[in-house]
Design a protein around this motif. Structure first.
Motif: not given
Length: 407
Positions: A25-26, A29, A35, A106-108, A111, A136, A140, A144
Motif C-alpha cells: 500500500l505504501s 501513497v 491513503l 493514516t492508512v499508510a 500499514q 487495512l 485501502a 483507491q
C-alpha cells in the motif's frame, strides 16, 4: 538461504510479480492521496458460535469470533478472526489493546506499523497480524477503488470449488453431515477430520465414500495425529491403506522433517500429501518449502500472518509445480469472502473457508452485498469490487452479536 530467496524474487520479477513486494500500500501513497486519510474509528463485534467441533487434539465446545470495522474518511474495512475457544466470558480486552494503536494513524502509517510487526520472532500473534491486515487491505482497496486481489497481484478469476469440512467422530453424525454436503451441492469436494486411530479413521473414510461415491475428491486432516509410528515405512503403510479405501489427499499426517515429507510422498504413490503446518507463517514458508514435500500446499487462515506474503507463497508453490489450497480456521463471517477471493485470485484447487449453514446463519442474514457468491454447482465465484467488497447491515449485526466495543 538468502541466495535462494534472491533467486526466487528474480524469478517472480520475470513473471511480472515484483509489485507484490511488501508493503504494497505504501507504494500507492504518491498516486492516491486518499491513503493519507486517518483511521477515525475501530468497532469490535463478538460473534458467538455454540456448535461443538471435534479434533484429534481436543474439542471446541464454543467459539468467540471477533469482527472488526475500521473506518477512515467515508470508507471502511471489515475483518474477522476466531479470537478464543471454550471461553464464553471473553471480553476482548487484549484485542482492543492491540487494535487501538492504529486509531489516529493514516492508512499508510498503519500499514507501515503493521509491516514492522510482520517479521520472524514477532511478539505479535499471527491472528492479530491477520486481523489488521485484512481490515487495512479492505479499507485501502476501497479508498483507491481497487479490489484487494488486484493490489496483491493475484490475476486468476475462475470460480473454485468449495470444500465441505466435517468435524465429527460419531459415525451417525458423520453420515448425516456427508448427506448435508450433497444437499448443499458441495459433495464434490469433502474434507474430514481424522483422529490418529487407524481403525476409527478408516471407518469414517468408508462411510464418506459410501455416501459420496467414487467421483468426489476426499481429503483428510489429522493435525499430525499419527504419533506412534517407528519408521516411515510403517507410516506409509497406514497412508496407503487409506488411499486404497478412497482417500485422495491428507494434510499433516504426522510431525515430520522436510526430508521425511519428501520421502513419504515418494512412498505413498498416488496419495497427495498436503503440508500445512510447515507453511506457517507465510514468510517462513516462502523460505523453507521443498517442491517434493507434497503435491498440494495448504495456505491456512489465521496462521499466515500476512496477505502479501501469502500471495508470494502461492506463487512459489505453483512455480514449484504443486497446487495451492486455501484452508480454514472454522471462519464464519467477513473473513470467508476475503479468503474466497484469495483462493480465486491465486487459482487454488479449492477453498475451505466458506460460510457454514449453521455457524454463519445469523451473520449471513446481515449481508447486504458480497463480492463472492456460491453458484449452484458448489463453486465460489467473484465479481471484483473495491477492497473485499463486503457490505453489512450494521444495525442487524449489533443485535446478533454478544458484545460491541467502539475503540
Amino acid at each position: 538461504m538468502k541466495k535462494v530467496r534472491r533467486e526466487f524474487i528474480k524469478d517472480l520479477s520475470v513473471l511480472g510479480m515484483m509489485s507484490m513486494t511488501y508493503p504494497l500500500l505504501s507504494s500507492f501513497v504518491s498516486q492516491n492521496k486518499n491513503l493519507g486519510v486517518k483511521i477515525s474509528q475501530i468497532e469490535c463485534y463478538r460473534y458467538d458460535i455454540n456448535i461443538p467441533r471435534y479434533f484429534s487434539f481436543g474439542t471446541w465446545l464454543n467459539r468467540q469470533h471477533l469482527f472488526i470495522k475500521i473506518s477512515a474518511g467515508d470508507q471502511c474495512g471489515w475483518s474477522e478472526i476466531p479470537a478464543s475457544r471454550n471461553n464464553p466470558n471473553e471480553d476482548f480486552s487484549s484485542w482492543v489493546k492491540y487494535v487501538e494503536q492504529f486509531k489516529g494513524l493514516t492508512v499508510a502509517e498503519a500499514q507501515n506499523r503493521l509491516k514492522s510487526q510482520q517479521i520472524e520472532g514477532s511478539s505479535t500473534s499471527l491472528k492479530q497480524l491477520e486481523l489488521m491486515d485484512m481490515g487495512l487491505l479492505d479499507l485501502a482497496g476501497r479508498l483507491q477503488g481497487r479490489p484487494v486481489v488486484e493490489l496483491l497481484g493475484l490475476s486468476q478469476r475462475e470460480p473454485v470449488p468449495g470444500l465441505y469440512c466435517i468435524l465429527h467422530k460419531d459415525e451417525s453424525k458423520l453420515r448425516e453431515e456427508t448427506e448435508k454436503s450433497l444437499e448443499q451441492n458441495l459433495g464434490h469436494h469433502m474434507k474430514f477430520k481424522m483422529y490418529g486411530d487407524q481403525e476409527v479413521d478408516l471407518s469414517l473414510l468408508r462411510i464418506i465414500r459410501e455416501v459420496l461415491g467414487e467421483k468426489a475428491t476426499v481429503i483428510a486432516d489429522v493435525n499430525s495425529g499419527y504419533k506412534k509410528w517407528t519408521s516411515l515405512k510403517e507410516l506409509a503403510s497406514t497412508m496407503k491403506l487409506f488411499s486404497a479405501n478412497g482417500l485422495d489427499a491428507i494434510e499433516d499426517p504426522a510431525e515430520m522433517t522436510t526430508k521425511q515429507w519428501v520421502q513419504l510422498q515418494k512412498m505413498v504413490g498416488k496419495l497427495d500429501l498436503i503440508p500445512d503446518k510447515p507453511m506457517r507463517p507465510a514468510w517462513h514458508g516462502i523460505e523453507t518449502i521443498s517442491p517434493d514435500m507434497g503435491r498440494i500446499f495448504n495456505l491456512h487462515p489465521s496462521t499466515m500472518g500476512s496477505f502479501s506474503h501469502t500471495a508470494l507463497l502461492a506463487a512459489k508453490v505453483q512455480q514449484l509445480g504443486a497446487k495451492v489450497m486455501i484452508g480454514d480456521d472454522s471462519l464464519a463471517g467477513p473473513a470467508c469472502t476475503a479468503w474466497q477471493q484469495i483462493a480465486i485470485g491465486a487459482g487454488a484447487s479449492w477453498v475451505e473457508a466458506i460460510e457454514k449453514e449453521e455457524d454463519s446463519k445469523d451473520y449471513m442474514n446481515c449481508i447486504v452485498t458480497s463480492a463472492t457468491r456460491k453458484d449452484s454447482n458448489g463453486y465460489y465465484a467473484m465479481n471484483p469490487a473495491p477492497g473485499f467488497g463486503l457490505e453489512l447491515d450494521e444495525k442487524r449485526l449489533r443485535t446478533i452479536c454478544a458484545k460491541y466495543i467502539k475503540v
